[in-house]
Design a protein around this motif. Sequence first.
Motif, PDB file in Angstrom:
ATOM      1  N   THR A 160       2.074  -5.772  69.792  1.00  0.00           N
ATOM      2  CA  THR A 160       1.172  -6.829  69.335  1.00  0.00           C
ATOM      3  C   THR A 160      -0.279  -6.429  69.564  1.00  0.00           C
ATOM      4  OG1 THR A 160       2.839  -8.511  69.798  1.00  0.00           O
ATOM      5  CG2 THR A 160       0.566  -9.262  69.634  1.00  0.00           C
ATOM      6  N   LEU A 161      -0.561  -5.847  70.737  1.00  0.00           N
ATOM      7  CA  LEU A 161      -1.933  -5.422  71.040  1.00  0.00           C
ATOM      8  C   LEU A 161      -2.396  -4.320  70.086  1.00  0.00           C
ATOM      9  CD1 LEU A 161      -1.869  -5.364  74.936  1.00  0.00           C
ATOM     10  CD2 LEU A 161      -2.878  -7.090  73.443  1.00  0.00           C
ATOM     11  N   ILE A 162      -1.502  -3.401  69.764  1.00  0.00           N
ATOM     12  CA  ILE A 162      -1.858  -2.331  68.823  1.00  0.00           C
ATOM     13  C   ILE A 162      -2.179  -2.919  67.460  1.00  0.00           C
ATOM     14  CG2 ILE A 162      -0.897  -0.374  67.543  1.00  0.00           C
ATOM     15  CD1 ILE A 162       0.558   0.393  70.173  1.00  0.00           C
ATOM     16  N   ASN A 163      -1.371  -3.894  67.016  1.00  0.00           N
ATOM     17  CA  ASN A 163      -1.639  -4.541  65.730  1.00  0.00           C
ATOM     18  C   ASN A 163      -2.974  -5.274  65.751  1.00  0.00           C
ATOM     19  OD1 ASN A 163       0.708  -3.645  64.512  1.00  0.00           O
ATOM     20  ND2 ASN A 163       1.883  -5.440  65.124  1.00  0.00           N
ATOM     21  N   GLN A 164      -3.268  -5.982  66.847  1.00  0.00           N
ATOM     22  CA  GLN A 164      -4.549  -6.674  66.948  1.00  0.00           C
ATOM     23  C   GLN A 164      -5.708  -5.685  66.932  1.00  0.00           C
ATOM     24  OE1 GLN A 164      -4.153  -9.016  70.515  1.00  0.00           O
ATOM     25  NE2 GLN A 164      -3.711 -10.876  69.356  1.00  0.00           N
TER      26      GLN A 164
END
Length: 184
Positions: A160-164
């Motif tokens: 999720t952090l990578i996508n954000q």
Amino acid sequence: MSEPTEISSYEQECQRAELLGLQPPDKADFERKRQARLEHEMAEQEAAEAVLLEQQDESLGNVGGKLGELNSILSSTQQKLNRFKQTACGSLTNIFARASSGSVDLTGAAGGPGPAPPDQPPPPVREQPAAKPPPTAAEVAAAKAAKAKRMDSQLDKLDTLINQADNAQIAMSEQTQQMRRLAK
């Protein structure tokens, strides 16, 4: 441990007792103490890993919040850019002519701006008192399953952090290009 090391360790303990003029230890008693020591070391290692996992959960939450804040700021900036383009460009033909430079959607796969949704609270770390019996095989299996579940949860948070972060990078790039076009 391997078999030769166990025997040599017992033999060393017997030699030590002989040198000190003490009674040599009983082999069964020696093995029980050695096993208890190994189990205690394993429990300490598991506790240290649990503390590390909690610290990683906390830092992932902090990073998620900061990325959410960044995406929120970028979304606000995009709205201001769009308002500026509408007022500066004036006519509808200019707006339609510049439609190729449109806005960036920040609500993609990362679930939109804002911090990642909180998962279940981490289970409390248990400290074993010295008098507590060693854990059963079922307790060990349950602890390993819980640790694996938490690690999977952390991997999901990292995704999720990578996508954000990717969404933020794309938005910043698009907004920079839009501002350069407006400045010309």
